[in-house]
Design an enzyme around this catalytic site. Structure first.
Site, short mmCIF file in Angstrom:
data_model
loop_
_atom_site.label_atom_id
_atom_site.label_comp_id
_atom_site.label_asym_id
_atom_site.label_seq_id
_atom_site.Cartn_x
_atom_site.Cartn_y
_atom_site.Cartn_z
N TYR A 193 -4.10 2.10 -6.39
CA TYR A 193 -3.23 0.94 -6.28
C TYR A 193 -3.77 -0.16 -7.20
CZ TYR A 193 -0.66 -2.96 -4.13
OH TYR A 193 0.15 -4.05 -3.92
N ASP B 239 -10.29 -1.14 -12.73
CA ASP B 239 -9.75 -2.07 -11.74
C ASP B 239 -10.82 -2.25 -10.67
OD1 ASP B 239 -8.56 -3.36 -9.66
OD2 ASP B 239 -6.75 -2.12 -9.61
N LYS C 44 -9.85 -10.28 -4.88
CA LYS C 44 -10.51 -10.23 -3.58
C LYS C 44 -11.79 -11.08 -3.52
CE LYS C 44 -7.83 -6.38 -2.11
NZ LYS C 44 -7.32 -5.28 -2.90
C1 LIG Z 1 -5.91 -5.30 -3.65
C2 LIG Z 1 -5.90 -4.58 -4.92
C3 LIG Z 1 -5.07 -4.99 -5.99
C4 LIG Z 1 -4.04 -6.06 -5.85
O1 LIG Z 1 -4.57 -7.32 -5.58
P1 LIG Z 1 -3.64 -8.44 -4.92
O2 LIG Z 1 -4.51 -9.64 -4.88
O3 LIG Z 1 -3.23 -7.92 -3.58
O4 LIG Z 1 -2.47 -8.62 -5.82
C5 LIG Z 1 -5.22 -4.36 -7.21
N1 LIG Z 1 -6.12 -3.37 -7.37
C6 LIG Z 1 -6.91 -2.94 -6.37
C7 LIG Z 1 -7.91 -1.86 -6.62
C8 LIG Z 1 -6.81 -3.52 -5.10
O5 LIG Z 1 -7.58 -3.07 -4.11
#
Ligand SMILES: *Cc1c(COP(=O)(O)O)cnc(C)c1O
Length: 424
Positions: free
Chosen positions: A144, A239, A267
């Protein structure tokens, strides 16, 4: 356990907010039942609107690595707010924020702040496309990267939790540029690269996957990805929205000793405020406006309250590397404890863990990718989730999410959690 106030508020919320929530997984739809409405939190604990206390293993899906109301962050927010909550002009704190990020991830030459992980990943992909002049990207099934159009193909997190196969509203011509491969399958990546020579702008990956439960990269997998990208002129994007500053001071890049070309954060980087960032090699980052023509902007980007919170959080982690060792040790104890109890009960399961990320899957087979995660016994997970909730343990309401351990969770909390599993 009385949950009347949460039930009343959820009924009220559904009249005004789609599904009663502002982000889908919060609704408990796949595990069933009503979500808790949270009134406040402190340290390791959440308190709901009915006054029930829970040990928190979500920690806002990662950001609250020190636990809730961590003193230095609260103080930083308070003092920043008194100087105005936004200027829309440069501030000294943004310089310090960029510096601390670069100290923690030394292969980053330039970094830009945004307001979420989605924005960070979306911008990094646009930049990779602008830089290479290519359109296609590779992502992994079950990973994701936020909710931007290009990422909603075989996506993890809420998309997986709700079992959404293809997302209405994402144009076919956008989705077709997103190529997917199973996690941990280097051959699949190779064949995509062979099939589309000189067409792939970027490969984006969660270096430790946390949005289909927690799934570790197999030994050598990330290094092979790194060399494939280098050989084929593909921008490698790590990511690290989840892993960044959680698995080590320098995130997964440091842990696996691999440098990506671009890295995205979110985060933890905001200390609980809405913050994201993307950064990397100077040569690529210089293509962004105002230096280059790859446009990217944000009215509230680099917001002073968010920067104050994030800077304080990162500085804490930078100056106290023992935090990572503590988190690892505590999570290890938790994972071992749960494993022993489930084994005694004869319940087949897999616990995947790295540092303070972990997940429990029910079933006999190993969980190494999205397919094996989907084959697990999610009915069992749902029962487990509700059992734990009734015992005062707040787990992610989906088997497709990682648990996050905060530094406030004590040995006693871990012990209580394991004892709660024993009653399952
Ligand atoms: C949470 C998450 C996102 C998205 O971040 P948001 O602040 O919710 O838009 C993207 N990549 C990873 C790996 C995530 O865990």
């Amino acid at each position: 356990m009385n949950r009347n106030n949460s039930e009343r508020l959820f009924a009220e919320a559904q009249k005004h907010i789609p599904g009663g929530v502002n982000s889908p997984v919060r609704a408990f739809k796949s595990v069933g039942g009503n979500p808790l409405f949270i009134k406040h939190a402190k340290g390791a604990y959440l308190y709901d609107e009915d006054g029930n206390r829970y040990i928190d293993y979500i920690n806002s899906w990662g950001p609250m690595i020190m636990g809730h109301t961590y003193g230095p962050v609260v103080e930083a927010i308070r003092s920043a707010a008194e100087k105005s909550s936004s200027f829309g002009a440069p501030t000294e704190l943004e310089v310090h924020m960029a510096e601390v990020i670069k100290e923690m991830a030394p292969n980053i030459d330039l970094v830009r702040m945004v307001n979420s992980g989605t924005e960070a990943c979306m911008s990094a992909v646009r930049l990779a496309r602008g830089y290479t002049g290519r359109n296609r990207i590779i992502k992994f099934e079950g990973c994701y990267h936020g909710h931007a159009d290009a990422f909603l193909v075989s996506a993890g997190s809420g998309v997986a939790t709700l079992g959404i196969q293809s997302v209405p509203g994402v144009p076919g011509h956008v989705a077709q540029d997103t190529l997917t491969a199973p996690y941990n399958n280097i051959e699949a990546v190779k064949s995509l690269i062979e099939k589309y020579p000189n067409e792939i702008a970027a490969l984006i990956i969660e270096p430790v996957a946390g949005n289909m439960g927690c799934i570790l990269p197999e030994p050598g997998f990330l290094a092979q990805i790194r060399s494939l990208c280098t050989r084929n002129g593909i921008v490698l994007i790590f990511d690290e929205v989840m892993t960044g500053f959680r698995l080590a001071r320098g995130g997964a890049q440091e842990l696996f000793a691999i440098n990506a070309d671009l890295v995205t954060y979110g985060k933890i980087i905001g200390g609980g405020l809405p913050v994201g960032a993307f950064g990397g090699k100077r040569e690529i980052m210089e293509k962004i406006a105002p230096l280059g023509n790859v446009y990217q902007a944000g009215t509230l980007s680099g917001n002073p309250i968010a920067m104050a919170a994030g800077y304080q959080m990162l500085t804490t982690l930078k100056n106290h590397p023992e935090i990572f060792a503590d988190l690892d040790k505590r999570t290890h104890t938790l994972a071992d404890g749960i494993h022993d109890v489930l084994e005694q009960k004869g319940i087949p399961h897999t616990i995947n863990r790295l540092g303070s990320m972990m997940s429990v899957h029910f079933g006999k087979d190993k969980v190494t990718d999205f397919d094996s995660a989907k084959k697990c016994d999610n009915q069992m997970f749902n029962k487990f989730f509700h059992h734990m909730l009734n015992e005062g343990v707040y787990l992610p309401p989906s088997a497709f999410e990682s648990w996050f351990i905060s530094h406030s969770i004590s040995e006693a909390d871990v012990h209580a959690t394991v004892e709660a599993v024993r009653k399952f």
